[in-house]
Every structure is written in structure tokens, then in C-alpha cells.
Design a protein around this motif. Sequence first.
Motif, PDB file in Angstrom:
ATOM      1  N   UNK A 189      42.269 -28.876 -11.144  1.00 51.81           N
ATOM      2  CA  UNK A 189      42.172 -30.264 -11.604  1.00 51.81           C
ATOM      3  C   UNK A 189      43.485 -31.015 -11.471  1.00 51.81           C
ATOM      4  N   UNK A 190      44.596 -30.322 -11.591  1.00 46.45           N
ATOM      5  CA  UNK A 190      45.898 -30.991 -11.467  1.00 46.45           C
ATOM      6  C   UNK A 190      46.569 -30.661 -10.137  1.00 46.45           C
ATOM      7  N   UNK A 224      46.325 -30.651  -5.771  1.00 48.86           N
ATOM      8  CA  UNK A 224      45.685 -31.118  -4.544  1.00 48.86           C
ATOM      9  C   UNK A 224      45.078 -29.904  -3.850  1.00 48.86           C
ATOM     10  N   UNK A 225      43.748 -29.830  -3.765  1.00 47.99           N
ATOM     11  CA  UNK A 225      43.141 -28.614  -3.200  1.00 47.99           C
ATOM     12  C   UNK A 225      43.486 -28.382  -1.732  1.00 47.99           C
ATOM     13  N   UNK A 226      43.927 -29.448  -1.040  1.00 47.41           N
ATOM     14  CA  UNK A 226      44.235 -29.271   0.388  1.00 47.41           C
ATOM     15  C   UNK A 226      45.658 -28.806   0.633  1.00 47.41           C
ATOM     16  N   UNK A 227      46.591 -29.319  -0.161  1.00 49.95           N
ATOM     17  CA  UNK A 227      47.991 -28.939   0.057  1.00 49.95           C
ATOM     18  C   UNK A 227      48.477 -27.922  -0.958  1.00 49.95           C
ATOM     19  N   UNK A 234      49.443 -32.755  -8.613  1.00 55.15           N
ATOM     20  CA  UNK A 234      49.335 -34.215  -8.641  1.00 55.15           C
ATOM     21  C   UNK A 234      50.031 -34.721  -9.907  1.00 55.15           C
ATOM     22  N   UNK A 258      55.939 -34.573  -7.307  1.00 52.98           N
ATOM     23  CA  UNK A 258      56.251 -34.432  -5.878  1.00 52.98           C
ATOM     24  C   UNK A 258      57.487 -33.574  -5.641  1.00 52.98           C
TER      25      UNK A 258
END
Lengths: 130, 164
Positions: free
Chosen positions: A24-25, A27-30, A34, A122
Amino acid sequence: MKKGDRITDPEACFYRRVYRKDKRYIDPRTGKFNSRAFTPRPKDKGFLSVDLKRLTNISLALNQDPAKFVLGTIVNRDVLALGIESIYDPKTLAEDGFDNKAHCLIGHIPIEDESIAGILARRAQKIEQE
Amino acid sequence: MSSLRNLYQFEASAFNPIFLEGSALSKNFVIAERMATNVYDGAISIKKPGELSAENEAIVRQIKAMRLLEDNWDEEGAQSIPPRVIESAIRWVHRADALDVTIYLASPGPNQEILLMVKEDDREIEIILYPDREIYLKFEGCTFVEQSDMKAVAFSDLLKWVAL
């Protein structure tokens, strides 16, 4: 170091525990965090709860529950660059109901300023678990 | 093929006119110039006008599932997401879809908010929807660019920034 002391060493590192179930927190792709992972909770009153790396270990910082949590590392240099502070805030069983000698707070993060959470997310490095 | 005319929109990722033998197809289909960020190269999606793209439809399903989150859903004190925030997030997905933009991710937040992200390369827009305010932030890589109220900018202008 005593409770309330500011941590001024720019090389000090902190662990931020992040809930990982259903990503949930994250980014499933990277696989990166978040910004919501670095947003203080209502109970935190504008401070981000972290652990000072040199006073803990990965297992303790994960609350011994790697299935639920993952750790991000924040460097104090990035915190200080945002104009906020890192404050030593150890927890004791007698006062807080649990022991955590590594506990620190990062803040104060004004509720209307979302940039801090975004920047910390980030800049944080995720500790990959096996 | 003519029965499909005006019923379907054709979106070709990384459109290659040689591969698709272009001009004949373009009489019957709209070939989008923009590449969908979450569709693999070479994939083709078909949708009826007014329908959400498959990617945005998946995002809407994720948002609807946030209704199931109860207080303390992250075991760190996060609050449940109010229905009006969920409804607002779904409306923003529809607005983005109408502009042919795919929402990159949707995430619940700990303070009753939903985060929607639009992303293209290292440019990212975070749209953060709270019960009492809706804001956006721009990031370029790790660099914060701007934060403002969603009411302060036309949505289409905001989305153009990621594509520049």
C-alpha cells in the motif's frame, strides 16, 4: 545522549518502518516508497517516528515482523537539508508502555506541507529483505 | 471492420506505421500518438468511447477496495478512508481518462487521504485528496518542484507538465 537532544551529525542514519502488506505504501512496479509512507500519523502530531540505526538492528526496527513491515533508511543530511530536525526520543516501558532506546522523531512537519514526505520517500533507501 | 467505426478507439503503443500498415487502418480507427505508460511496448488496447481504459479501470477497482480499510489498517494508526474521498478519487480518475491519461498508482494514506500519481519518466505529479482539501505536487526525480491546490490550475494544464 538524552531525551530531547537534537541529532546534528549529518551522517547519522535512521530506519523508518513502513507497512508493506498489499504494497500500500510501495510502488509495485519500482519497489520504491510512495510519499504516504513518510507522512506522520494523526497521533504523531507532525513528527515522523524513526529509529536511530546505530542504536538498534534490523530485526528490532521491524518490530520482529518482516511479513508486515519493511525498512527505509533516511540519512540525517537529507533531513537537515529540509530545514527540519532529528530529535532523540527514547521510549521506556515505565513511561510509554514499551522499550525502544533507538526511537527518534523527525519534524516538525507542518500538516499543509506535503513536499517533505514526498522528498523523504524519494530519498529513502529500502532495505531489501529475503 | 466498418461496424467498429465510431464505436471503438484504437490506442497503439509506440505506433509504427509500417507494422500497422498505417493509412488504411487510420480511416477506421483513431491512432493515439501518446504512449500509454503502463502498457508494454507493442500492446494494443481497445475501448469504447466513455469507458475507462483497462489501466484506469484497474485503478478504480483499487480505490473502491479502499472502502474495506478500517481504522489502524496499517497497524501504525492510519485512519479509514471516508466514502467522499473515495468518490472524489474515482472522479479524478475519470477526468484523467477523458484526457487520455493513465493514473500510475493509487495509494491510501494514513490521514484519510488517497494519493493518485501520474508519471512519465522522472516527472511525477502527486494528487492528494483529503476530506477537506485537494492538492497536487510536482516532482522531477527527487527534486520537489511545486505544491498547490487542485483548484489553482486547470487539470489538463497540470497533466501536460508530465508529458513535456
